[in-house]
Design an enzyme around this catalytic site. Structure first.
Site, PDB file in Angstrom:
ATOM      1  N   ASP A 130       0.876  -1.161   0.000  1.00 17.93           N
ATOM      2  CA  ASP A 130       0.000   0.000   0.000  1.00 17.93           C
ATOM      3  C   ASP A 130       0.918   1.217   0.000  1.00 17.93           C
ATOM      4  O   ASP A 130       2.072   1.123   0.396  1.00 17.93           O
ATOM      5  CB  ASP A 130      -0.870  -0.045   1.263  1.00 17.93           C
ATOM      6  CG  ASP A 130      -1.608   1.248   1.479  1.00 17.93           C
ATOM      7  OD1 ASP A 130      -2.256   1.715   0.530  1.00 17.93           O
ATOM      8  OD2 ASP A 130      -1.541   1.785   2.593  1.00 17.93           O
ATOM      9  N   ASP A 189      -1.707  -0.677   5.745  1.00 21.29           N
ATOM     10  CA  ASP A 189      -1.909  -0.193   7.102  1.00 21.29           C
ATOM     11  C   ASP A 189      -3.315   0.298   7.359  1.00 21.29           C
ATOM     12  O   ASP A 189      -3.654   0.631   8.483  1.00 21.29           O
ATOM     13  CB  ASP A 189      -0.936   0.948   7.413  1.00 21.29           C
ATOM     14  CG  ASP A 189      -1.388   2.251   6.796  1.00 21.29           C
ATOM     15  OD1 ASP A 189      -1.853   2.216   5.639  1.00 21.29           O
ATOM     16  OD2 ASP A 189      -1.307   3.281   7.462  1.00 21.29           O
ATOM     17  N   ASP A 194      -7.158  -1.420   3.266  1.00 25.11           N
ATOM     18  CA  ASP A 194      -6.356  -2.590   2.897  1.00 25.11           C
ATOM     19  C   ASP A 194      -6.867  -3.858   3.555  1.00 25.11           C
ATOM     20  O   ASP A 194      -6.422  -4.952   3.231  1.00 25.11           O
ATOM     21  CB  ASP A 194      -4.895  -2.403   3.333  1.00 25.11           C
ATOM     22  CG  ASP A 194      -4.300  -1.136   2.790  1.00 25.11           C
ATOM     23  OD1 ASP A 194      -4.519  -0.868   1.600  1.00 25.11           O
ATOM     24  OD2 ASP A 194      -3.631  -0.419   3.550  1.00 25.11           O
TER      25      ASP A 194
END
Lengths: 65, 861
Positions: free
Chosen positions: B519, B714, B718
């Site tokens: 990410d 995080d 996600d």
């Protein structure tokens, strides 16, 4: 050797009692939290003593760490 | 400062906060008196003094642990007294005795236990308080006639432990039952294994010194009888899960273990009944015990990881401001817990507050920080008719919102449900050791029968000795211990390094390379906007700082840290239509804002060099802010979401092990590309503008294509992807919802931990393999010697524990997650810091995150 006929059941009985005690401890939640008790033990007896706070000396007089 | 060589400049004692013992930022150091690193610490310090609980500081110094600044919300916690809240969370033990469970922020050390559990001594009406440090959970009992729950909550808050209702009670009850059940099974199997072993030793003794046939028979029958509970409760655990899998036409890892257990029992029982042959029950009961104990060890670590997910609930606010209409048509506001919200309710959401439910804006214009949900770091302007989602933060102005979906129906709730579903569907990894252990038992029994039969033909006098030596020397214990020991030793070490891993299978899954997606926001970058560039004179810069220091906008906060010196005063500060701020400094009228808003507010054309530069930067993915002085464009500030220091090394570490690295970001594609270019990634693998659902789809595509896929992220956005991936790794300190989905997570926002995890996993696998190889080798050599008649049963009995000992030694000595040579200056305590304290620190960071979001109290630096 016939003493074994007495000792074996006695030993097993004692073992069973200990096991039952352990199971009871688990059921009453004594094994749910394994993190706090070792710390709590250290502070359990500490009562609340209120003492007046001392004002700190000015930083200029503090020694270096 | 336990380790002397580290910091270049050690803070003097006088520069340490008197409450939390962290260094006080230079700007806040006072010439004399008490020092505090932040307002919250100062308030909490004063209250602890008022209550006469100064002993807290003695304890803090005596049991040094993690240090963290105080958290203090200063709310009234009125929603804790609401009827809906009481129905949901409060249990009436008696009329004068109520009980509830609260989740406390900010609990981190032994002194905290002491302080929190002393609440009954200074808070009249509180009957008892019991804190679970590892889970930050407080069970509190009180007399509702003397004190109300909101009052208790305020008291906790004032001590620096803001409470939250504990919402996971149902799932927790089930998990607790399961955990206790496993404990009991381990206890029974252990007791049985010990007793059967004892009886077996008597029988072994009889082999050498002779034994009365009656005693012999009695002892064997006793061993059989005693071992039955281990078969029922211990073995039953494996057999049941194997059968359940068989019913679903799947082969489960517990199947070979079950077959081994049943074969061993059948063999032993048959021999007891016919009165001859060997008793194999000691080995089988010991195997059951060790396998179960191994599972318990692993569960303990898993649980630690799973419980951090409780933080998820602190993300969404626990109360909302509802606007109701009284019978006479008057509107009034009331604070209600989010549980009491129904679709159709009208809410007021002030600037800085987090939105409690999905809905549609009915009045007001503002900007929304949706980074939690989408990972997009830029603010989104919203107005009447726009949808807002729970978990987003309202940044600039008050809004009125009509609630449409609450709780599990909201988008965030659905995402979490999708995440749990993905996690549930994932097939378990077949563990090598379990499979070997089961097959092993069968193989040994076959070998024993063969030895007995063949040896009886060749040399009947040694047949029994050879068979017995074979059965004794071949011990499945080392095999059973090989994986759990190596894994739990590694899990413990990893936890000490701030890497929490859910289970040993994570290591096995990371063994061979595949695809890894990072990410962007909060993972590769630190999620904080930073000023990267400033074009303009320094006088203007000061003026901008003066105006921005009056604002709570995240961009304004990004301006401030770069500043050193004194700021002039700004007057008549106000908002700018379209996103921006205006004010007067030193007689100059200053306008600051997004290029569009500033261009609209001044006469400048888009062809102005500063405006063109701003547009170019916007295309590259950074955030430009234009400044006009007295209607003339004269300054430009560029903000970027900076790459973390350890991003490049981490990405390289994965690439070096053969992984294909890519970026999966909810942010603008241009930003993802720009970051990817800086990390030297293939532009085709840098995807931007991906929704949470899109991330999940991408992961599922990769998995369907047959590649192993790791997701590192995080945020809540996600979470579903983390759960679906072969291995999901969450970076702590961001949105903790991700943690629930992840297989592993790294505390302290330390991306380098991800690389450490990968390297550690490889070392764990090596350890497991050397354990397995050793115990198989030991067994092979031992068995050959026994069959060959070289080994007498008594020597075999002496050798047996050696194999287990060796495996234990290999596991504990393995340097799977080595401590670094040096550690960070302030945050590190002594290296003996227990894992749960490290976790508590991690919670505090969440506290700070939500604090920053709600803006209720100035946070600590």
């Amino acid at each position: 050797m016939s003493v074994i006929y007495v000792l074996l059941p006695v030993a097993l009985l004692l073992g069973t009692i200990a096991l039952l005690a352990f199971i009871r401890a688990v059921r009453t939640g004594q094994f749910d939290d394994l993190d706090t008790p070792p710390w709590r033990m250290l502070t359990d007896d500490e009562g609340v003593e209120s003492q007046p706070r001392e004002e700190p000396t000015p930083p200029s007089q503090e020694a270096e760490l | 400062m336990e380790r002397g060589e580290l910091p270049k400049r050690q803070p003097r004692k006088s520069e340490l906060c008197d409450h939390c013992a962290l260094p006080v930022p230079a700007g806040l150091v006072r010439p004399r008196g008490r020092q505090f690193c932040c307002a919250a610490c100062e308030q909490v310090y004063a209250i602890i003094g008022e209550l006469g609980m100064d002993h807290y500081y003695d304890l803090r110094d005596r049991f040094p642990g993690q240090k963290q600044p105080a958290v203090h919300r200063g709310r009234d916690y009125a929603e804790f007294g609401d009827k809906t809240f009481e129905e949901l969370y409060v249990r009436e033990v008696a009329d004068d005795h109520h009980r509830t469970e609260l989740y406390l922020e900010g609990v981190h050390c032994a002194a905290c236990i002491w302080l929190v559990e002393r609440i009954p001594s200074f808070c009249d009406g509180v009957i008892g308080a019991r804190l679970d440090l590892g889970r930050s959970r407080l069970v509190i009992d009180w007399d509702p006639r003397c004190i109300s729950l909101p009052a208790i909550a305020c008291r906790l808050d004032s001590l620096g432990y803001p409470p939250h209702p504990f919402r996971g009670a149902q799932g927790e009850a089930a998990a607790q039952r399961e955990r206790r059940d496993l404990w009991i099974r381990v206890a029974i199997s252990g007791a049985v294994a010990g007793n059967v072993m004892m009886i077996s030793f008597a029988l072994y003794g009889g082999l050498f010194h002779g034994i009365d046939p009656t005693v012999h028979r009695v002892l064997r029958s006793a061993a059989l009888l005693v071992s039955i509970p281990a078969l029922v409760w211990g073995g039953g655990w494996f057999i049941r899960s194997a059968l359940r899998a068989l019913c679903n036409r799947r082969l489960h890892i517990d199947l070979p273990v079950s077959i081994g257990i049943i074969a061993g029992y059948a063999h032993g029982t048959w021999n007891v009944l016919r009165g001859e042959g060997d008793l194999y029950l000691d080995s089988v009961t010991m195997l059951i015990f060790l396998l179960l104990a191994g599972r318990l060890l692993e569960r303990g670590q898993q649980r630690r990881a799973a419980e951090a997910a409780e933080l998820l609930h602190t993300l969404a606010p626990s109360r909302a401001t509802r606007i109701d209409r009284s019978p006479d048509g008057q509107e009034f506001e009331s604070e209600v817990p989010v549980e009491a919200l129904l679709p159709g309710a009208r809410l007021r959401i002030r600037a800085g507050e987090t939105i409690p439910a999905d809905g549609v804006v009915c009045t007001g214009r503002s900007e929304l920080d949706r980074s939690l949900l989408t990972g997009e770091s830029r603010l989104v302007p919203i107005g009447q008719g726009d949808r807002v989602e729970a978990g987003c933060t309202n940044v600039s102005a008050a809004l009125e919102v009509i609630v449409e979906q609450v709780g599990e129906e909201s988008r965030i709730g659905k995402l979490l449900a999708a995440m749990e579903e993905s996690a549930r569907r994932r097939a378990p990894v077949v563990r090598l050791a379990d499979r070997i252990a089961g097959v092993f038992v069968g193989a040994v029994l076959l070998a024993a029968v063969a030895t007995a039969v063949i040896a009886a033909r060749i040399d009947p006098t040694t047949a029994i000795d050879r068979t017995l030596a074979l059965l004794i020397v071949t011990c499945p214990c080392a095999l059973a211990l090989a994986t759990p020991l190596a894994v739990s030793a590694a899990l413990g070490r990893a936890a000490r390094r701030g890497i929490l891993v859910r289970g040993g299978d994570v290591f096995e899954r990371l063994r061979t390379p595949g695809i890894v997606w990072f990410d962007k926001t909060g993972t590769l970058t630190d999620g904080q906007l930073r000023r990267a560039d400033w074009i303009g004179d320094s006088e203007l810069e000061l003026a901008v700082l003066a105006i921005e220091s009056e604002s709570h906008h995240p961009l304004a906060r990004a301006f401030l840290p770069t500043f050193v010196g004194s700021i002039p005063r700004a007057t008549s500060v106000g908002g700018l239509e379209g996103g921006g701020i205006t004010g007067t400094v030193g007689g100059n009228e200053i306008v600051i804002g997004s290029p569009r808003a500033v261009l609209a507010a001044t006469d400048a054309t888009p062809d102005h060099p500063l405006a063109r530069s701003a547009e170019a930067h916007a295309r590259e993915g950074s955030t430009p802010v234009l400044v006009a002085r007295n209607g003339v464009l004269s300054g430009l500030a560029i903000f970027i979401d900076g790459l973390r220091d350890d991003s490049l090394d981490t990405v390289r570490a994965w690439q070096n092990r053969g992984w294909q690295v890519g970026i999966l970001s909810g942010d603008d594609p241009a930003v993802a590309q720009a970051i990817g270019a800086r990390l030297g990634l293939d532009p085709e693998r840098c995807l931007g503008g991906v929704s949470p659902e899109g991330k999940l789809a991408q992961i599922e595509n990769d998995l369907a294509a047959g590649s192993k896929t790791v997701m590192i992220g995080d945020g809540v956005n996600d979470a579903a992807a983390l759960a679906a991936a072969t291995v999901g790794i969450a970076i702590g300190g961001g949105a903790e919802a991700a943690l629930r989905a992840a297989d592993a997570f790294v505390l302290d926002r330390r991306l380098a931990g991800v690389a450490e995890l990968l390297a550690g996993a490889a070392r764990v696998i090596v350890t497991i393999r050397s354990n397995l190889a050793f115990s198989l080798l030991y067994n092979a050599v031992g068995a050959s010697l026994a069959i060959g008649g070289v080994l007498s049963p008594i020597v075999a009995a002496v050798l047996m524990p050696l194999s287990s000992l060796t495996v234990v030694t290999i596991s504990w000595r393995a340097r799977t997650f080595p401590e670094p040579a040096a550690r960070g200056p302030v945050s590190s305590g002594p290296s003996t810091l227990p894992a749960h304290l490290a976790r508590a620190d991690h919670m505090s960071q969440t506290g700070h995150l939500s604090q920053a979001q709600t803006g209720e109290v100035r946070t600590c630096p």
